[in-house]
Write an enzyme that holds these catalytic residues in place. Structure first.
Site, PDB file in Angstrom:
ATOM      1  N   ARG A 223       0.866  -1.180   0.000  1.00  0.00           N
ATOM      2  CA  ARG A 223       0.000   0.000   0.000  1.00  0.00           C
ATOM      3  C   ARG A 223       0.899   1.225   0.000  1.00  0.00           C
ATOM      4  O   ARG A 223       1.444   1.611   1.028  1.00  0.00           O
ATOM      5  CB  ARG A 223      -0.917  -0.035   1.238  1.00  0.00           C
ATOM      6  CG  ARG A 223      -1.618   1.280   1.506  1.00  0.00           C
ATOM      7  CD  ARG A 223      -2.674   1.161   2.591  1.00  0.00           C
ATOM      8  NE  ARG A 223      -2.198   0.614   3.838  1.00  0.00           N
ATOM      9  CZ  ARG A 223      -1.552   1.281   4.795  1.00  0.00           C
ATOM     10  NH1 ARG A 223      -1.248   2.555   4.613  1.00  0.00           N
ATOM     11  NH2 ARG A 223      -1.197   0.696   5.910  1.00  0.00           N
ATOM     12  N   HIS A 227      -3.293   4.354   5.048  1.00  0.00           N
ATOM     13  CA  HIS A 227      -4.382   3.394   5.263  1.00  0.00           C
ATOM     14  C   HIS A 227      -5.706   3.983   4.800  1.00  0.00           C
ATOM     15  O   HIS A 227      -6.482   3.332   4.107  1.00  0.00           O
ATOM     16  CB  HIS A 227      -4.460   3.025   6.745  1.00  0.00           C
ATOM     17  CG  HIS A 227      -5.635   2.159   7.087  1.00  0.00           C
ATOM     18  ND1 HIS A 227      -5.746   0.849   6.655  1.00  0.00           N
ATOM     19  CD2 HIS A 227      -6.750   2.417   7.805  1.00  0.00           C
ATOM     20  CE1 HIS A 227      -6.884   0.342   7.097  1.00  0.00           C
ATOM     21  NE2 HIS A 227      -7.508   1.267   7.789  1.00  0.00           N
ATOM     22  N   TYR A 236       4.673   5.065  11.088  1.00  0.00           N
ATOM     23  CA  TYR A 236       4.954   3.650  11.356  1.00  0.00           C
ATOM     24  C   TYR A 236       5.773   2.957  10.258  1.00  0.00           C
ATOM     25  O   TYR A 236       6.051   1.767  10.356  1.00  0.00           O
ATOM     26  CB  TYR A 236       3.650   2.873  11.590  1.00  0.00           C
ATOM     27  CG  TYR A 236       2.602   3.027  10.508  1.00  0.00           C
ATOM     28  CD1 TYR A 236       2.639   2.246   9.357  1.00  0.00           C
ATOM     29  CD2 TYR A 236       1.567   3.946  10.650  1.00  0.00           C
ATOM     30  CE1 TYR A 236       1.672   2.380   8.380  1.00  0.00           C
ATOM     31  CE2 TYR A 236       0.588   4.085   9.667  1.00  0.00           C
ATOM     32  CZ  TYR A 236       0.651   3.293   8.539  1.00  0.00           C
ATOM     33  OH  TYR A 236      -0.316   3.433   7.561  1.00  0.00           O
TER      34      TYR A 236
END
Length: 324
Positions: A223, A227, A236
């Site tokens: 990805r 998100h 992160y």
């Protein structure tokens, strides 16, 4: 098929980018982008017949439009207007599922039911790597293995369940191993290689159709965006990691392969880009208009026979609308 995949991937990415921009403008409540996962989503759509069923998640809008669903109808859920903006039966596509993995059991049940009716329908469920940690996923695989249901589970392993890396949610060598214990044939594929994805998924779908039983396909992808439009992936994961995956861009790889085989020209890429821009412009223009909603639709599809208290509320709403 590869040329069709290329066109759909280019249009799908531009649609996805437009939807992300609309979310930032407040025209969508949220948008979970699928940037970098186009080969998986388009591959899933192309592997199915019109009579097969697709079971998508909230991140699979590109798969929906690749299957021919109106883009504004596909974005209705993310706009917050309704739980599903398209006709699932007409498009043989279940409503986009936000709770992780609950639709996997639905796909198994539908596939088994269609076989009992004597059809050759196959169901394909799209799931993310995070969904494989949910109980519903394991129940669906177990049931599919026992029933030998004609269902294919495509796990888009993009490395993260929101912000949790795969290494912190699964100790197995691969998510495909989860199929072995349930008697489900399992395969792995480079999810950024459109040709490989199409090869594996078409084989899986047709084998399931012929009575070979369920398949679990793990597609290794990434990805490249957040998100959702409300997420900050820099908290992160590192920019270096993302840059490594950008070098494996599925659209660039397919374009290069087609050019090497003499199947794609500069004129073809310009045509695809122009189609994508026109598609995005249409979405932008149509979503700029306020939706025409029917307040009474709140009461539809809640009960087959509305209970008295709900009927009273419906009558009260109708009276208020008439006074407006």
């Amino acid at each position: 098929m590869l040329l069709a995949a290329y066109r759909k991937m280019v249009v799908g990415r531009r649609f996805d980018e437009q939807a992300t921009a609309l979310a930032r403008q407040g025209r969508l409540a949220v948008h979970p982008a699928s940037l970098g996962q186009e080969a998986c989503q388009v591959g899933a759509a192309l592997a199915l017949r019109a009579t097969d069923w697709l079971f998508p998640t909230y991140r699979d809008s590109v798969a929906l439009v690749s299957r021919g669903i109106d883009p504004v109808e596909a974005l209705t859920l993310l706009r917050g207007d309704a739980h599903c903006g398209y006709d699932p039966v007409r498009h043989r596509t279940a409503p986009q599922c936000t709770p992780l993995a609950t639709h996997a059991a639905h796909a198994t049940g539908l596939a088994h039911g269609e076989r009992l009716k004597g059809t050759d329908t196959v169901a394909l469920a799209l799931v993310g790597d995070g969904a494989t940690s949910e109980g519903d996923f394991h129940e669906a695989l177990n049931l599919a293995g026992v029933l030998k249901a004609p269902v294919v589970f495509l796990v888009q392993n993009n490395g993260y369940a929101i912000s949790v890396p795969l290494s912190e949610q699964c100790a197995a060598p691969s998510l495909a191993y989860k199929g072995v214990g349930y008697g489900v044939r399992a395969e792995q594929v480079d999810g950024n290689d459109a040709a490989a994805v199409l090869a594996v998924l078409t084989t899986a779908v047709e084998d399931a159709r012929a009575g070979g039983g369920p398949w679990l396909v793990e597609a290794h992808t990434y990805r490249m965006g957040p998100h959702t439009s409300a997420d900050d992936p820099s908290r992160y994961r590192t920019a270096t990691e993302a840059d490594r995956w950008r070098d494996r861009d599925p659209i660039a790889r397919l374009e290069s392969a087609l050019r090497d085989r003499g199947l794609l020209t500069d004129a073809d890429t310009k045509t695809a880009a122009a189609e994508a821009e026109a598609y995005a412009a249409g979405v932008r223009e149509r979503l700029a208009k306020a939706p025409e909603l029917a307040p009474q639709a709140l009461f539809d599809h809640v009960f087959a026979a509305p209970p008295r208290h709900l009927a009273d509320q419906q009558a009260l709403l109708q009276a208020e609308l008439e006074d407006c």
